[in-house]
Design a protein around this motif. Sequence first.
Motif, PDB file in Angstrom:
ATOM      1  N   UNK A  31       0.842  -1.188   0.000  1.00 23.75           N
ATOM      2  CA  UNK A  31       0.000   0.000   0.000  1.00 23.75           C
ATOM      3  C   UNK A  31       0.881   1.243   0.000  1.00 23.75           C
ATOM      4  N   UNK A  32       0.324   2.329  -0.495  1.00 26.24           N
ATOM      5  CA  UNK A  32       1.007   3.612  -0.439  1.00 26.24           C
ATOM      6  C   UNK A  32       0.791   4.223   0.943  1.00 26.24           C
ATOM      7  N   UNK A  33       1.587   5.229   1.255  1.00 25.63           N
ATOM      8  CA  UNK A  33       1.420   5.917   2.539  1.00 25.63           C
ATOM      9  C   UNK A  33       0.048   6.582   2.614  1.00 25.63           C
ATOM     10  N   UNK A  63       8.581   0.266  -3.364  1.00 28.00           N
ATOM     11  CA  UNK A  63       8.660   0.082  -4.813  1.00 28.00           C
ATOM     12  C   UNK A  63       7.864   1.195  -5.474  1.00 28.00           C
ATOM     13  N   UNK A  64       8.508   1.878  -6.409  1.00 27.45           N
ATOM     14  CA  UNK A  64       7.825   2.954  -7.124  1.00 27.45           C
ATOM     15  C   UNK A  64       6.961   2.332  -8.212  1.00 27.45           C
ATOM     16  N   UNK A  65       5.672   2.659  -8.173  1.00 29.14           N
ATOM     17  CA  UNK A  65       4.703   2.173  -9.155  1.00 29.14           C
ATOM     18  C   UNK A  65       4.042   3.416  -9.751  1.00 29.14           C
ATOM     19  N   UNK A  66       4.461   3.766 -10.952  1.00 30.75           N
ATOM     20  CA  UNK A  66       3.974   5.010 -11.547  1.00 30.75           C
ATOM     21  C   UNK A  66       4.454   6.190 -10.733  1.00 30.75           C
ATOM     22  N   UNK A  67       3.521   7.015 -10.284  1.00 35.38           N
ATOM     23  CA  UNK A  67       3.887   8.187  -9.486  1.00 35.38           C
ATOM     24  C   UNK A  67       3.838   7.928  -7.993  1.00 35.38           C
TER      25      UNK A  67
END
Length: 110
Positions: A31-33, A63-67
């Motif tokens: 998940x993102x922050x 892990x960077x996923x898109x932006x």
Amino acid sequence: MAELAAPTDMFAALADESRWQILVRLGHSPASASALADELPISRQAIAKHIRVLQEVGLVSAEKVGREVRYAAVGARLNTLARQLETIAGGWDRRLERIKSLAEEPRDRS
């Protein structure tokens, strides 16, 4: 590769309830922050600080996923920590069994 954090450092990171909640949540799926802040009663800024601590001890990866950056629990590190705890627990189990058998041995009352 970065040096592995000591178990005591990992436990110190996990001693905080918010970090524990974040790690449990990330154990289900990355998940993102921002997503974590939406799901947990923790501000986005606090999430970022807690994630940094968990990353420093190797319990969370990014892990960077898109932006966006997605965070995930690092299962291998958690498994290593769990094995270490099992080893400690096994030693205590053996000691307790020995104490029990000594306590249950018949005594010579002569």
